[in-house]
Scaffold this motif. Sequence first.
Motif, PDB file in Angstrom:
ATOM      1  N   ALA A  77      49.722  44.720   8.848  1.00 17.79           N
ATOM      2  CA  ALA A  77      50.224  46.089   8.696  1.00 17.79           C
ATOM      3  C   ALA A  77      49.484  46.808   7.570  1.00 17.79           C
ATOM      4  O   ALA A  77      49.074  47.977   7.720  1.00 17.79           O
ATOM      5  N   THR A 134      45.917  47.581   8.653  1.00 17.06           N
ATOM      6  CA  THR A 134      45.894  48.677   9.622  1.00 17.06           C
ATOM      7  C   THR A 134      46.049  50.034   8.936  1.00 17.06           C
ATOM      8  O   THR A 134      45.333  50.984   9.257  1.00 17.06           O
ATOM      9  N   ILE A 135      46.949  50.106   7.976  1.00 18.54           N
ATOM     10  CA  ILE A 135      47.130  51.353   7.230  1.00 18.54           C
ATOM     11  C   ILE A 135      45.855  51.694   6.464  1.00 18.54           C
ATOM     12  O   ILE A 135      45.420  52.855   6.448  1.00 18.54           O
ATOM     13  N   LEU A 186      43.310  53.045   8.909  1.00 15.29           N
ATOM     14  CA  LEU A 186      43.623  54.416   9.301  1.00 15.29           C
ATOM     15  C   LEU A 186      43.295  55.406   8.186  1.00 15.29           C
ATOM     16  O   LEU A 186      42.806  56.510   8.454  1.00 15.29           O
ATOM     17  N   MET A 187      43.545  55.018   6.938  1.00 20.21           N
ATOM     18  CA  MET A 187      43.162  55.874   5.807  1.00 20.21           C
ATOM     19  C   MET A 187      41.651  56.048   5.764  1.00 20.21           C
ATOM     20  O   MET A 187      41.143  57.161   5.577  1.00 20.21           O
ATOM     21  N   TYR A 216      47.849  62.817   8.238  1.00 19.14           N
ATOM     22  CA  TYR A 216      46.694  62.831   7.329  1.00 19.14           C
ATOM     23  C   TYR A 216      46.562  64.185   6.637  1.00 19.14           C
ATOM     24  O   TYR A 216      46.252  64.247   5.450  1.00 19.14           O
ATOM     25  N   GLY A 221      41.092  53.675   1.393  1.00 19.99           N
ATOM     26  CA  GLY A 221      41.313  52.987   2.661  1.00 19.99           C
ATOM     27  C   GLY A 221      40.607  51.642   2.709  1.00 19.99           C
ATOM     28  O   GLY A 221      41.171  50.650   3.182  1.00 19.99           O
TER      29      GLY A 221
END
Length: 69
Positions: A8, A11-12, A15-16, A29, A52
């Motif tokens: 998790a 993945t975050i 995405l960042m 975003y 990220g």
Amino acid sequence: MQNAWGIAIATIGLLMFLGGLTKSEFVVYRVLAARTRLVWGDNVHVFYVAAGLIVAVFGVLVTMGIIGK
């Protein structure tokens, strides 16, 4: 459970990273970038690329069990 949290987090972070790299127009975003722009100014996307990557690496380390035992 450690693997789920690590995935998790990674993945975050991914995405960042992708949001900052593509200067995304995704609603979440844009809200985060608007708040971050107060501190970072026009470098907000560079911040999200760097942050990220750091978060993604941290997530991978958690998944591998190196951090968070």
